[in-house]
Design an enzyme around this catalytic site. Structure first.
Site: not given
Ligand code: FE
Ligand code: ZN
Length: 251
Positions: A53, A55, A57-58, A109, A126, A164
């Site tokens: 996805h 975001h 941090d991905h 998410h 996530d 995570h």
């Molecule tokens: Fe994340």
């Molecule tokens: Zn995320």
């Protein structure tokens, strides 16, 4: 045999690297540097980047990886993904490091969120976490509950590689929901011990999640009763899920 390498990033992200001979693929590289370090050290060339996805941090490391490697970038068609070369909707089959992965659409998410399932392994970003699940940012609770139910339908021995290290906090919440779940209590103790040693608690398995993750247990009497005590007005799984998710948001 493919090898799966855990690359920690930021405070609590896991970037998963698949390795077969001198070839590598990576899932959700939020940062490039820790991945480049492994690729350089092991003399690997990166053939594919799988994104679950949008975001940061991905996918924040995609540009930095593409500077050094000519990799295919595979991800959700419905989201803005840096350098994407293969747009997926779910339902496709893709190949990375000679493993074929079924692409699963798991909205909730985010709306385009994908999971990749192959060789007995699930890379679920996530959506499903060890002991918990992601927040519902873009979709509806009903979508998220359906996505989680879909993942729960995979074989019990499926290894769950989420993105995570949230397990310890997730299980503290799970114990508030189901204080009498013996499997959960044992798991929480094991996880606390693993974290005290500095060990990762991922991957888990679908079987472990079904036995101890409250978000996959919305039809269990103790979980329904807990949701009732937090204001649930109905006992269907989506209503129970919604209340649990709200409760966890402020736990
Ligand atoms: Fe994340
Ligand atoms: Zn995320």
């Amino acid at each position: 045999m493919v090898q799966i390498v855990c690359i920690p990033a930021f405070k609590d992200n896991y970037i998963w690297l698949l390795r077969k001979g001198a070839m590598a693929a990576v899932i959700d590289p939020g940062a490039a540097d820790p991945v480049l370090e492994v690729l350089d050290r092991e003399g690997l060339s990166l053939a594919a980047i799988l994104i679950t996805h949008h975001h940061a941090d991905h996918q924040g490391g995609v540009a930095g990886l593409l500077d050094r490697h000519q990799a295919e970038v595979i991800g959700p068609a419905a989201e803005r993904i840096t350098g994407i070369t293969r747009r997926l909707h779910g339902g496709e089959t893709i190949t990375a490091c000679e493993i074929s992965f079924a692409v699963l659409a798991v909205p909730g998410h985010t709306l385009g969120h994908l999971a990749y399932y192959g060789a007995g392994c699930l890379f679920c970003g996530d959506t499903l976490f060890a002991g918990g699940c992601g927040r519902v940012f873009e979709g509806t609770p009903a979508q998220m509950a359906e996505s989680l139910a879909r993942l729960a339908g995979l074989p019990d021995d499926t290894a769950v590689y989420c993105a995570h290290e949230y397990t310890e906090a997730n299980l503290r919440f799970a114990l508030a929901v189901e204080p009498n779940n013996a499997v959960l209590r044992e798991r929480a103790a094991e996880v606390a011990a693993a974290r005290a040693r500095g060990c990762a608690t991922v991957p888990s398995t679908i079987g472990i999640e079904k036995a101890s993750n409250p978000f996959l247990r919305c039809a269990e009497p103790e979980v329904i009763a807990a949701a009732r005590s937090r204001g649930a007005t109905a006992e269907d799984p989506v209503s129970v899920f919604s209340v649990l998710r709200e409760w966890k948001n402020t736990f």
